[in-house]
Design a protein around this motif. Structure first.
Motif, PDB file in Angstrom:
ATOM      1  N   HIS A   1       9.319   9.234  -3.114  1.00 24.61           N
ATOM      2  CA  HIS A   1       8.506   8.844  -4.282  1.00 24.61           C
ATOM      3  C   HIS A   1       8.928   9.600  -5.549  1.00 24.61           C
ATOM      4  CE1 HIS A   1       5.992  12.346  -2.981  1.00 24.61           C
ATOM      5  NE2 HIS A   1       5.883  12.503  -4.270  1.00 24.61           N
ATOM      6  N   ARG A   2       9.565  10.768  -5.373  1.00 19.21           N
ATOM      7  CA  ARG A   2      10.028  11.520  -6.551  1.00 19.21           C
ATOM      8  C   ARG A   2      11.321  10.938  -7.133  1.00 19.21           C
ATOM      9  NH1 ARG A   2       8.536  17.748  -4.806  1.00 19.21           N
ATOM     10  NH2 ARG A   2       6.287  17.396  -4.813  1.00 19.21           N
TER      11      ARG A   2
ATOM     12  N   GLU B   1      -4.693  -3.646  -6.710  1.00 14.37           N
ATOM     13  CA  GLU B   1      -4.768  -2.307  -7.320  1.00 14.37           C
ATOM     14  C   GLU B   1      -5.294  -1.276  -6.314  1.00 14.37           C
ATOM     15  OE1 GLU B   1      -5.676  -1.959 -11.406  1.00 14.37           O
ATOM     16  OE2 GLU B   1      -5.220  -4.064 -11.809  1.00 14.37           O
ATOM     17  N   GLY B   2      -4.894  -1.470  -5.061  1.00  8.69           N
ATOM     18  CA  GLY B   2      -5.285  -0.568  -3.977  1.00  8.69           C
ATOM     19  C   GLY B   2      -6.420  -1.158  -3.170  1.00  8.69           C
TER      20      GLY B   2
ATOM     21  N   SER C   1       0.833  -1.210   0.000  1.00 12.89           N
ATOM     22  CA  SER C   1       0.000   0.000   0.000  1.00 12.89           C
ATOM     23  C   SER C   1       0.869   1.263   0.000  1.00 12.89           C
ATOM     24  CB  SER C   1      -0.910   0.024   1.230  1.00 12.89           C
ATOM     25  OG  SER C   1      -1.881  -0.991   1.135  1.00 12.89           O
TER      26      SER C   1
ATOM     27  N   ASP D   1      -5.255   4.578 -11.743  1.00 13.77           N
ATOM     28  CA  ASP D   1      -6.604   5.156 -11.915  1.00 13.77           C
ATOM     29  C   ASP D   1      -7.346   4.387 -13.012  1.00 13.77           C
ATOM     30  OD1 ASP D   1      -6.158   7.077  -9.992  1.00 13.77           O
ATOM     31  OD2 ASP D   1      -5.703   8.687 -11.412  1.00 13.77           O
TER      32      ASP D   1
ATOM     33  N   THR E   1       0.716  -9.764 -11.401  1.00 12.47           N
ATOM     34  CA  THR E   1      -0.288 -10.484 -12.187  1.00 12.47           C
ATOM     35  C   THR E   1       0.312 -10.849 -13.542  1.00 12.47           C
ATOM     36  OG1 THR E   1      -2.088  -9.328 -11.098  1.00 12.47           O
ATOM     37  CG2 THR E   1      -2.591 -10.304 -13.232  1.00 12.47           C
TER      38      THR E   1
ATOM     39  N   ARG F   1      -8.060   0.729 -11.872  1.00 19.00           N
ATOM     40  CA  ARG F   1      -9.119   0.563 -10.862  1.00 19.00           C
ATOM     41  C   ARG F   1     -10.505   0.525 -11.505  1.00 19.00           C
ATOM     42  NH1 ARG F   1      -5.687   4.320  -6.572  1.00 19.00           N
ATOM     43  NH2 ARG F   1      -4.314   2.604  -5.956  1.00 19.00           N
TER      44      ARG F   1
ATOM     45  N   MET G   1       0.698   5.843 -10.390  1.00 18.00           N
ATOM     46  CA  MET G   1      -0.597   6.236  -9.805  1.00 18.00           C
ATOM     47  C   MET G   1      -1.632   6.521 -10.890  1.00 18.00           C
ATOM     48  SD  MET G   1      -0.494   6.027  -6.576  1.00 18.00           S
ATOM     49  CE  MET G   1       0.700   4.724  -6.536  1.00 18.00           C
TER      50      MET G   1
ATOM     51  N   THR H   1      -9.290  10.392 -10.818  1.00 18.46           N
ATOM     52  CA  THR H   1      -8.927   9.575  -9.657  1.00 18.46           C
ATOM     53  C   THR H   1     -10.134   9.311  -8.750  1.00 18.46           C
ATOM     54  OG1 THR H   1      -6.776  10.661  -9.751  1.00 18.46           O
ATOM     55  CG2 THR H   1      -7.283   9.468  -7.737  1.00 18.46           C
TER      56      THR H   1
ATOM     57  N   ARG I   1      -4.641  15.632   4.935  1.00 19.39           N
ATOM     58  CA  ARG I   1      -3.919  14.372   4.942  1.00 19.39           C
ATOM     59  C   ARG I   1      -3.175  14.182   6.252  1.00 19.39           C
ATOM     60  NH1 ARG I   1      -0.857  13.487   0.191  1.00 19.39           N
ATOM     61  NH2 ARG I   1       0.577  12.383   1.524  1.00 19.39           N
TER      62      ARG I   1
ATOM     63  N   ARG J   1      -9.069  12.136   1.033  1.00 23.50           N
ATOM     64  CA  ARG J   1      -8.053  13.191   0.839  1.00 23.50           C
ATOM     65  C   ARG J   1      -8.474  14.156  -0.264  1.00 23.50           C
ATOM     66  NH1 ARG J   1      -2.107  10.350   0.602  1.00 23.50           N
ATOM     67  NH2 ARG J   1      -1.803   9.992   2.812  1.00 23.50           N
TER      68      ARG J   1
HETATM   69  N1  CAA Z   1      -2.385  10.552 -10.712  1.00 25.69           N
HETATM   70  C1  CAA Z   1      -1.280  11.328 -10.886  1.00 25.69           C
HETATM   71  N2  CAA Z   1      -0.468  11.670  -9.864  1.00 25.69           N
HETATM   72  C2  CAA Z   1      -0.773  11.217  -8.632  1.00 25.69           C
HETATM   73  C3  CAA Z   1      -1.888  10.425  -8.374  1.00 25.69           C
HETATM   74  C4  CAA Z   1      -2.724  10.084  -9.479  1.00 25.69           C
HETATM   75  N3  CAA Z   1      -3.800   9.327  -9.314  1.00 25.69           N
HETATM   76  N4  CAA Z   1      -1.936  10.123  -7.063  1.00 25.69           N
HETATM   77  C5  CAA Z   1      -0.890  10.727  -6.505  1.00 25.69           C
HETATM   78  N5  CAA Z   1      -0.184  11.397  -7.443  1.00 25.69           N
HETATM   79  C6  CAA Z   1       1.008  12.201  -7.251  1.00 25.69           C
HETATM   80  C7  CAA Z   1       0.725  13.330  -6.252  1.00 25.69           C
HETATM   81  O1  CAA Z   1       0.243  14.455  -6.916  1.00 25.69           O
HETATM   82  C8  CAA Z   1       2.100  13.561  -5.657  1.00 25.69           C
HETATM   83  O2  CAA Z   1       2.849  14.359  -6.563  1.00 25.69           O
HETATM   84  P1  CAA Z   1       4.064  15.307  -6.058  1.00 25.69           P
HETATM   85  O3  CAA Z   1       5.249  14.432  -5.909  1.00 25.69           O
HETATM   86  O4  CAA Z   1       4.228  16.263  -7.188  1.00 25.69           O
HETATM   87  O5  CAA Z   1       3.646  15.942  -4.776  1.00 25.69           O
HETATM   88  C9  CAA Z   1       2.719  12.182  -5.633  1.00 25.69           C
HETATM   89  O6  CAA Z   1       2.002  11.401  -6.601  1.00 25.69           O
HETATM   90  C10 CAA Z   1       2.617  11.492  -4.292  1.00 25.69           C
HETATM   91  O7  CAA Z   1       1.270  11.471  -3.892  1.00 25.69           O
HETATM   92  P2  CAA Z   1       0.864  11.224  -2.382  1.00 25.69           P
HETATM   93  O8  CAA Z   1       1.607  12.184  -1.498  1.00 25.69           O
HETATM   94  O9  CAA Z   1      -0.609  11.192  -2.293  1.00 25.69           O
HETATM   95  O10 CAA Z   1       1.507   9.777  -2.121  1.00 25.69           O
HETATM   96  P3  CAA Z   1       1.463   8.829  -0.869  1.00 25.69           P
HETATM   97  O11 CAA Z   1       2.814   8.305  -0.645  1.00 25.69           O
HETATM   98  O12 CAA Z   1       0.730   9.467   0.278  1.00 25.69           O
HETATM   99  O13 CAA Z   1       0.614   7.573  -1.419  1.00 25.69           O
HETATM  100  C11 CAA Z   1      -1.292   6.304  -1.991  1.00 25.69           C
HETATM  101  C12 CAA Z   1      -0.610   7.684  -1.955  1.00 25.69           C
HETATM  102  C13 CAA Z   1      -2.683   6.609  -2.450  1.00 25.69           C
HETATM  103  C14 CAA Z   1      -1.347   5.634  -0.638  1.00 25.69           C
HETATM  104  C15 CAA Z   1      -0.560   5.416  -3.009  1.00 25.69           C
HETATM  105  O14 CAA Z   1       0.688   5.011  -2.514  1.00 25.69           O
HETATM  106  C16 CAA Z   1      -1.365   4.189  -3.415  1.00 25.69           C
HETATM  107  O15 CAA Z   1      -2.255   4.261  -4.266  1.00 25.69           O
HETATM  108  N6  CAA Z   1      -1.066   3.029  -2.807  1.00 25.69           N
HETATM  109  C17 CAA Z   1      -1.665   1.763  -3.258  1.00 25.69           C
HETATM  110  C18 CAA Z   1      -0.781   1.127  -4.288  1.00 25.69           C
HETATM  111  C19 CAA Z   1      -1.502   0.096  -5.097  1.00 25.69           C
HETATM  112  O16 CAA Z   1      -2.627   0.297  -5.535  1.00 25.69           O
HETATM  113  N7  CAA Z   1      -0.829  -1.018  -5.336  1.00 25.69           N
HETATM  114  C20 CAA Z   1      -1.342  -2.060  -6.178  1.00 25.69           C
HETATM  115  C21 CAA Z   1      -0.295  -2.430  -7.200  1.00 25.69           C
HETATM  116  S1  CAA Z   1      -0.805  -3.279  -8.650  1.00 25.69           S
HETATM  117  C22 CAA Z   1      -1.390  -4.775  -8.160  1.00 25.69           C
HETATM  118  O17 CAA Z   1      -2.244  -4.819  -7.337  1.00 25.69           O
HETATM  119  C23 CAA Z   1      -0.892  -6.058  -8.740  1.00 25.69           C
HETATM  120  C24 CAA Z   1      -1.276  -6.325 -10.124  1.00 25.69           C
HETATM  121  O18 CAA Z   1      -0.499  -6.852 -10.908  1.00 25.69           O
HETATM  122  C25 CAA Z   1      -2.660  -6.068 -10.585  1.00 25.69           C
END
Ligand code: CAA
Length: 392
Positions: free
Chosen positions: A185-186, A374-375, A139, A247, A165, A250, A243, A324, A392, A386
């Motif tokens: 993350h950057r 996928e989250g 996560s 979107d 997957t 999801r 990220m 999103t 946050r 958020r």
């Molecule tokens: N679109 C574009 N940019 C986005 C974004 C989006 N949807 N969401 C966040 N960002 C950008 C933010 O704007 C931010 O940019 P800056 O660096 O310019 O500030 C940056 O990303 C970081 O955003 P956050 O501060 O919100 O990041 P965070 O560390 O707090 O994490 C989170 C956010 C929502 C928890 C994220 O980590 C998340 O979605 N976690 C879940 C991960 C996930 O879904 N994993 C599944 C993987 S795939 C899978 O399941 C297996 C498979 O094969 C199918």
């Protein structure tokens, strides 16, 4: 924004109806009859996946010049829903190929990357995968440990990625690694990897509760050298790419949940019309009929959120806006709806719902993953709240 009349679905055009019908016919003829067998064996259904590629289902939104069907997001969700009604495992593979793999390359790739990496997957010749998660980074996706280090015209990739997957079979993979750990993350970048590259290997296949025919594994990188031109986007842009691709992904998982729930609901309606107890059809008892009413209502509510998200994504192609919120709400609601509906379906079927003689227990097992991958539902709630509060 005003939304079209969801009751009549008047926003669906001729092309949408055509792909929906083609997917329904294919799914019922080719996928439904083999679903139980592949669930039992856990074998990857490569032959049907190849056929789905030939039908244009593996790159529905990809332009025809890159091997795709050149259609919109609504076409994608309508086709995916039909495949998932027949088998969620086939649906997972289709969803990852379309949205987690192809979509990100179309959005962020160079012309050469689109030609070389989208075309074989969108046309169904090869299987694609998306690799973000690591054993210690799920996560909290920004905390990955795997490293990509620049060495002249190459990057050297090292690390262990998990829960991929199609990991055991994918020929082409979008992988996210740290290029600059100090930046958090950057410091994440995205890369396109051909599985034939020396230094790439696959870990053990995960034994899973559901979607058992969709193979999942770790993948490993040991001094895996890939050319600089295989970096997707700029250095440090990887987290944003991951990220924004999620979107799109999801919406696919929400659709998968919808398809599973519809199959469970249809089986339940059929069963309550036939099964008798205490001198009546069981559907005549309020205790059962009210369950069906709640199942149907939640299914249609999920469909509304999914179609709304699909329309938002289509609009985003012109405006560049994010969708999103729409995607996370659709996934959150549809996945929890699928758990509710499949749970009720097992209950309605009683012992037969627990038996492998009917597909109802498979629907129940397959539904669970939609609340996790996928989250998780908790991550979707975090994303939604958020965005709504700005806190946050
Ligand atoms: N679109 C574009 N940019 C986005 C974004 C989006 N949807 N969401 C966040 N960002 C950008 C933010 O704007 C931010 O940019 P800056 O660096 O310019 O500030 C940056 O990303 C970081 O955003 P956050 O501060 O919100 O990041 P965070 O560390 O707090 O994490 C989170 C956010 C929502 C928890 C994220 O980590 C998340 O979605 N976690 C879940 C991960 C996930 O879904 N994993 C599944 C993987 S795939 C899978 O399941 C297996 C498979 O094969 C199918």
């Amino acid at each position: 924004m005003s939304f079209p009349n969801l009751q009549t679905f008047e926003y669906l055009n001729e092309e949408h109806h055509m792909i929906q019908q083609a997917a329904r016919d294919f799914a019922q003829k080719e996928v439904a009859p083999i679903a139980a067998e592949f669930d039992e064996s856990g074998e990857f259904p490569l032959a049907t996946i190849r056929k789905m590629g030939q039908m244009g289902f593996m790159g529905i939104e990809m332009p025809e010049e890159y091997g795709g069907a050149g259609m919109d997001t609504m076409a994608y969700v309508l086709a995916l829903e039909e495949i998932c009604k027949a088998d969620a495992s086939h649906g997972t593979i289709m969803s990852v190929n379309n949205s987690l793999y192809c979509y990100g390359i179309l959005k962020y790739g160079t012309e050469a990357q689109k030609q070389n990496f989208i075309t074989p997957v969108a046309s169904g010749e090869k299987v694609g995968a998306y690799s973000l998660t690591e054993p210690m980074s799920g996560s909290d996706a920004g905390t990955m440990r795997s490293r990509a280090v620049r060495d002249g015209d190459f990057y050297v990739l090292n690390g262990r990625k998990s829960w991929v997957t199609s990991g055991p079979v994918a020929e082409l993979i979008v992988v996210f690694m740290m290029t600059n750990p100090e930046q958090g993350h950057r410091g994440v970048s995205a890369f396109l990897v051909d599985a034939d590259t020396p230094g790439f290997s696959r870990g053990k296949k995960e034994p899973k509760l559901g979607i058992r025919a969709s193979a999942t594994s770790e993948i490993n990188f040991e001094d895996c050298r890939i050319p600089v031109e295989n970096r997707l986007g700029e250095e440090g842009e990887g987290f944003k790419i991951a990220m924004s691709v999620l979107d799109a992904g999801r919406i696919g998982i929400a659709t998968q949940a919808l398809g599973i729930a519809e199959a469970a609901y249809a089986a339940s309606v059929e069963y309550v019309r036939e099964r008798e107890a205490f001198g009546k059809k069981i559907g005549q008892f309020q205790g059962i009929s009210f369950k069906l009413a709640d199942m149907k209502t939640r299914i249609e509510a999920a469909r509304g959120l999914i179609h709304r998200a699909a329309l938002a994504k289509t609009r985003a192609k012109q405006t560049g806006e994010r969708y999103t919120l729409e995607a996370s709400m659709a996934k959150l609601f549809a996945s929890e709806m699928a758990m509710f509906v499949t749970h009720e379906a097992v209950q309605i079927h009683g012992g037969m719902g627990y038996s492998k003689e009917l597909p109802v227990e498979r629907y129940f097992r397959d539904a669970k993953i939609t609340e996790i991958y996928e989250g998780t539902s908790e991550i979707q709630r975090l994303v939604i709240s958020r965005l709504e509060t700005g806190l946050r």
